[in-house]
Design an enzyme around this catalytic site. Sequence first.
Site, PDB file in Angstrom:
ATOM      1  CG  HIS A  22      34.022  48.064  37.602  1.00 49.91           C
ATOM      2  ND1 HIS A  22      32.755  48.216  37.095  1.00 49.91           N
ATOM      3  CD2 HIS A  22      34.744  47.433  36.650  1.00 49.91           C
ATOM      4  CE1 HIS A  22      32.720  47.689  35.876  1.00 49.91           C
ATOM      5  NE2 HIS A  22      33.917  47.209  35.585  1.00 49.91           N
ATOM      6  CD  GLU A  23      38.457  46.266  36.775  1.00 44.45           C
ATOM      7  OE1 GLU A  23      38.393  45.039  36.523  1.00 44.45           O
ATOM      8  OE2 GLU A  23      38.148  47.126  35.930  1.00 44.45           O
ATOM      9  CG  HIS A  26      34.921  42.479  36.458  1.00 45.24           C
ATOM     10  ND1 HIS A  26      33.738  42.188  35.832  1.00 45.24           N
ATOM     11  CD2 HIS A  26      35.218  43.756  36.115  1.00 45.24           C
ATOM     12  CE1 HIS A  26      33.322  43.242  35.142  1.00 45.24           C
ATOM     13  NE2 HIS A  26      34.211  44.211  35.300  1.00 45.24           N
TER      14      HIS A  26
END
Length: 185
Positions: A22-23, A26
């Site tokens: 997920h990170e 980003h």
Amino acid sequence: MIGTILGVIAAVLGVSLLIVVHEAGHYLVARACGMRVERFSVGCGPALLKLTRGGTEFVVSALPLGGYVRISGMAPGEDVDPADRTIYANQPAWRRFLTILAGPAMNYLAAVAMGIALLLGPGLRAPDPSAAVGELVPGFPAEQAGLRPGDRVRAVAGAPVASWEELVRALQAHPGQAIAVEVER
């Protein structure tokens, strides 16, 4: 006991992997859009490992659950230079939107990739539709009746059963009653 501990470790590692994916979404989109990423952190609490590469500090912290990516100019009230094009707040709306969307999008892509890998790799086990005894729960009626894992139930109260669904229906038809069960061992 060991199985429970291994299960907890596997769950923590699984959630940590989802957080990293997920990170990373980003992070990758922010960098591709020219934003300055100050920190990529996996976990919370005191830092165990730190590494700085390309102006970003990569951190692994003591508590493996959680994580974040700190992008310059993203925090509310942060003092930013309006001329600095590497600041999140100075990016066009579509770039900010893509940066935020990238985290959940990476989770969806990871889920699809894992699903494909399972289907093309070892596959998923097909359930056994027969009236076979699997794992027994200590103290429950099946164990008290003397059933063992691997036993195949052939009849309940004199009526033959050929599938798990038929076995369940036959047992539910006699709630709380002692009934004869024919078993093949």
